[in-house]
Write an enzyme that holds these catalytic residues in place. Structure first.
Site, short mmCIF file in Angstrom:
data_model
loop_
_atom_site.label_atom_id
_atom_site.label_comp_id
_atom_site.label_asym_id
_atom_site.label_seq_id
_atom_site.Cartn_x
_atom_site.Cartn_y
_atom_site.Cartn_z
N ASN A 79 53.79 45.84 42.42
CA ASN A 79 53.84 44.85 43.51
C ASN A 79 54.79 45.26 44.63
OD1 ASN A 79 52.03 43.24 42.17
ND2 ASN A 79 53.58 41.88 41.29
N LEU A 108 48.70 37.20 46.75
CA LEU A 108 49.75 38.09 47.22
C LEU A 108 49.50 38.71 48.61
CD1 LEU A 108 52.46 39.55 46.44
CD2 LEU A 108 51.02 41.47 45.77
N ASN A 111 40.99 41.52 43.63
CA ASN A 111 40.27 41.81 44.88
C ASN A 111 41.18 41.60 46.09
OD1 ASN A 111 36.79 40.87 44.52
ND2 ASN A 111 38.16 41.59 42.94
N ILE A 166 35.50 35.62 47.28
CA ILE A 166 34.51 36.61 46.83
C ILE A 166 33.09 36.09 47.05
CG2 ILE A 166 33.69 37.97 44.85
CD1 ILE A 166 36.57 37.62 43.67
N LYS A 186 39.19 31.06 31.78
CA LYS A 186 38.12 32.03 32.05
C LYS A 186 37.64 32.66 30.74
CE LYS A 186 36.71 33.25 35.54
NZ LYS A 186 35.63 32.75 36.46
N THR A 210 37.04 37.73 35.00
CA THR A 210 38.24 38.45 35.44
C THR A 210 38.79 39.36 34.35
OG1 THR A 210 40.55 38.10 36.04
CG2 THR A 210 39.54 36.38 34.73
N ASP A 211 39.53 40.38 34.77
CA ASP A 211 40.19 41.25 33.78
C ASP A 211 41.36 40.54 33.08
OD1 ASP A 211 42.02 41.19 35.87
OD2 ASP A 211 42.20 43.36 36.10
N GLU A 212 41.80 39.39 33.63
CA GLU A 212 42.96 38.72 33.03
C GLU A 212 42.69 38.20 31.62
OE1 GLU A 212 45.23 36.10 35.46
OE2 GLU A 212 44.97 37.34 37.25
P1 NAD Z 1 38.39 31.20 45.40
O1 NAD Z 1 39.44 30.30 44.85
O2 NAD Z 1 38.62 31.88 46.69
O3 NAD Z 1 37.01 30.40 45.53
C1 NAD Z 1 36.55 29.55 44.52
C2 NAD Z 1 35.41 28.72 45.10
O4 NAD Z 1 34.94 27.83 44.06
C3 NAD Z 1 35.83 27.84 46.28
O5 NAD Z 1 34.88 27.94 47.32
C4 NAD Z 1 35.88 26.45 45.70
O6 NAD Z 1 35.59 25.42 46.64
C5 NAD Z 1 34.81 26.53 44.61
N1 NAD Z 1 35.03 25.55 43.53
C6 NAD Z 1 36.19 25.32 42.86
N2 NAD Z 1 36.02 24.32 41.98
C7 NAD Z 1 34.72 23.93 42.07
C8 NAD Z 1 33.94 22.95 41.40
N3 NAD Z 1 34.47 22.14 40.46
N4 NAD Z 1 32.62 22.83 41.73
C9 NAD Z 1 32.07 23.63 42.69
N5 NAD Z 1 32.78 24.54 43.38
C10 NAD Z 1 34.09 24.71 43.06
O7 NAD Z 1 38.10 32.25 44.23
P2 NAD Z 1 37.72 33.80 44.31
O8 NAD Z 1 38.97 34.58 44.37
O9 NAD Z 1 36.68 33.98 45.32
O10 NAD Z 1 37.10 34.00 42.85
C11 NAD Z 1 35.72 33.76 42.60
C12 NAD Z 1 35.42 34.06 41.16
O11 NAD Z 1 35.75 35.41 40.85
C13 NAD Z 1 36.22 33.21 40.17
O12 NAD Z 1 35.37 32.88 39.10
C14 NAD Z 1 37.36 34.12 39.72
O13 NAD Z 1 37.77 33.79 38.43
C15 NAD Z 1 36.67 35.47 39.76
N6 NAD Z 1 37.55 36.63 40.02
C16 NAD Z 1 38.42 36.64 41.07
C17 NAD Z 1 39.19 37.78 41.32
C18 NAD Z 1 40.14 37.86 42.50
O14 NAD Z 1 40.89 38.84 42.61
N7 NAD Z 1 40.17 36.91 43.40
C19 NAD Z 1 39.07 38.90 40.48
C20 NAD Z 1 38.18 38.84 39.40
C21 NAD Z 1 37.42 37.71 39.18
O1 DAU Z 2 43.08 40.36 38.05
C1 DAU Z 2 42.15 39.49 38.61
C2 DAU Z 2 42.85 38.24 39.08
O2 DAU Z 2 43.61 38.60 40.23
C3 DAU Z 2 41.89 37.10 39.41
O3 DAU Z 2 41.22 36.70 38.23
C4 DAU Z 2 42.65 35.91 40.00
O4 DAU Z 2 41.73 34.90 40.40
C5 DAU Z 2 43.42 36.39 41.22
O5 DAU Z 2 44.19 35.33 41.74
C6 DAU Z 2 44.34 37.56 40.84
O6 DAU Z 2 45.40 37.13 39.97
P1 DAU Z 2 46.93 37.62 40.15
O7 DAU Z 2 47.80 36.63 39.53
O8 DAU Z 2 47.08 39.04 39.76
O9 DAU Z 2 47.01 37.58 41.78
P2 DAU Z 2 48.15 37.06 42.79
O10 DAU Z 2 47.70 37.48 44.14
O11 DAU Z 2 48.49 35.64 42.57
O12 DAU Z 2 49.40 37.94 42.38
C7 DAU Z 2 49.37 39.37 42.39
C8 DAU Z 2 50.70 39.87 41.88
O13 DAU Z 2 51.72 39.54 42.86
C9 DAU Z 2 51.17 39.20 40.59
O14 DAU Z 2 51.86 40.15 39.80
C10 DAU Z 2 52.11 38.10 41.03
C11 DAU Z 2 52.74 38.70 42.29
N1 DAU Z 2 53.12 37.71 43.34
C12 DAU Z 2 52.20 36.78 43.73
C13 DAU Z 2 52.51 35.85 44.70
C14 DAU Z 2 51.50 34.81 45.12
C15 DAU Z 2 54.38 37.76 43.93
O15 DAU Z 2 55.21 38.62 43.58
N2 DAU Z 2 54.69 36.83 44.89
C16 DAU Z 2 53.81 35.87 45.30
O16 DAU Z 2 54.18 35.04 46.17
#
Ligand code: NAD
Ligand code: DAU
Length: 350
Positions: free
Chosen positions: A255, A196, A186, A13, A160, A131-133
């Site tokens: 899923n 996933l 996202n 993100i 978080k 996050t919504d989690e």
């Molecule tokens: P990501 O894992 O892709 O990226 C995380 C980044 O943080 C990486 O570039 C990593 O190198 C950096 N990082 C990790 N530990 C660090 C540290 N100790 N010091 C400095 N940098 C560090 O994560 P993302 O999916 O892009 O998520 C970004 C943010 O958004 C997070 O705070 C996550 O909780 C939040 N978020 C993610 C989602 C999602 O669906 N991915 C949804 C809602 C909120």
């Molecule tokens: O809701 C926001 C969150 O979404 C963020 O805060 C997290 O950083 C982000 O990783 C994501 O969390 P989830 O646990 O929902 O995402 P993930 O992609 O790991 O899994 C999505 C769904 O798919 C979940 O119900 C678990 C399932 N899953 C995941 C993997 C990796 C599978 O069934 N098989 C898999 O191999």
């Protein structure tokens, strides 16, 4: 020129947000602070790395002296904090790292900001991306609202939630001008293929098993990553200080239905026989404490800031698949090395 700090800008993100901010705000100096863990990848922002208003700093937010020096050097006017350990499965095998980065790291940033702002907060913003989690797990009905009680259930969501509480405590106790957003799942380009959607795309392409946890009945609310970046921009500039905004796509998918859609989309794009990818689906042991359903009510951000998602899921997913198919080298680079052993550990223990 205002100096604005974005943490985690080399991740999924963060890279979309850094690109948006660097291109849209030439009068900001954007400093991207990232440790470059396995999830941080300089390739994600290669296109803007030479922009005159962009600077990269490799640092760990857990290292408070380094963070404090950086704030003293740049005197940031604004912070958008995304750096985190973000994968739930990794938080189950290694909770400590999540507490260090997500909780202690956030605290270090708050302290460093307070130290240079010296409690004079005019024109300053500390924006924490969450996050919504944190809200826990829903049943069949209902939504997460901004005032839904926190009920985190994994080490990731607990870390978080903890950081959200600390950020709010700095607002109430010290008057720190904070904003928080809580977003749903996202999807889009540059997401590490442990999550996933990119994991399934990668495995379908390589004819590998598609590991679906439990019965595949868990529900997530999916949002196009560029729409999340737009929402962060809106909240940073127009959101009210001290407030929380939920961000989500009103786009709930079971899923297994999502995996079916991906399979069918990819069969078509790869010119394979219809139904070929579905045969790769393998039900595996469920994630421990697996949250059943997430669903965001995003009325507040829509009504107050006029933000709404810009793409439909079908459109976004199709573009996402195209991106991964066209960027094989990116996928090969991130799936080499350490990631291979993580993958074997994660999926061979079932
Ligand atoms: P990501 O894992 O892709 O990226 C995380 C980044 O943080 C990486 O570039 C990593 O190198 C950096 N990082 C990790 N530990 C660090 C540290 N100790 N010091 C400095 N940098 C560090 O994560 P993302 O999916 O892009 O998520 C970004 C943010 O958004 C997070 O705070 C996550 O909780 C939040 N978020 C993610 C989602 C999602 O669906 N991915 C949804 C809602 C909120
Ligand atoms: O809701 C926001 C969150 O979404 C963020 O805060 C997290 O950083 C982000 O990783 C994501 O969390 P989830 O646990 O929902 O995402 P993930 O992609 O790991 O899994 C999505 C769904 O798919 C979940 O119900 C678990 C399932 N899953 C995941 C993997 C990796 C599978 O069934 N098989 C898999 O191999």
């Amino acid at each position: 020129m205002k100096n604005i700090l974005i943490t985690g800008g080399s991740g999924f993100i963060g890279s979309h947000l850094v690109r948006l901010m660097v291109n849209k705000y030439p009068n900001y100096n954007i400093v991207n602070l990232d440790k470059l863990t396995y999830a941080g990848n300089p390739e994600n922002i290669k296109d803007i790395e030479n922009a005159p208003n962009y600077k990269f700093v490799q640092a760990d937010i857990v290292d408070k002296d380094v963070i404090s020096d950086l704030f003293n050097e740049y005197k940031f006017a604004g912070v958008i904090h995304l750096a985190a350990e973000s994968h739930v499965d990794r938080s189950i095998s290694n909770p400590t790292e999540f507490i260090m980065t997500n909780v202690v790291g956030t605290l270090n940033l708050l302290n460093a900001a307070r130290e240079i702002w010296k409690d004079d907060f005019s024109d300053k913003i500390f924006y924490h991306v969450s996050t919504d989690e944190v809200y826990g797990s829903l049943g069949d009905k209902g939504f997460f609202y901004e005032d839904t009680a926190y009920d985190p259930r994994s080490p990731y969501s607990a870390s978080k939630a903890s950081s959200d509480h600390i950020v709010r405590a700095y607002y109430h106790t010290f008057g720190m001008p904070i904003k928080i957003s809580n977003c749903s799942n996202n999807y889009g380009s540059h997401q590490f293929p442990e999550k996933l959607i990119p994991l399934m795309i990668h495995n379908i392409k390589n004819n590998k098993p598609l590991p679906v946890y439990g019965e595949g009945l868990n529900i997530r609310d999916w949002l196009w990553v560029a729409d999340h970046a737009r929402a962060i921009d809106d909240i940073f500039h127009k959101g009210k200080v001290g407030e929380t905004y939920n961000i989500g796509g009103h786009n709930e998918w079971k899923n297994i239905d999502l995996v079916h859609l991906l399979c069918d989309t990819m069969d078509e794009k790869l010119g394979r026989e219809k139904g070929a990818a579905r045969q790769l689906i393998t039900y595996v042991k469920d994630r421990a404490g697996h949250d059943m359903r997430y669903a965001i009510d995003a009325t507040k951000i829509k009504e107050e800031l006029g933000w709404v998602p810009s793409v439909t899921f079908e459109e976004g997913l199709s573009k996402t698949v195209d991106w991964y198919l066209e960027n094989e080298q990116w996928l090969d680079n991130v799936t080499s090395g350490n990631y291979r052993s993580y993958y074997e550990n994660q999926y061979n223990k079932r």
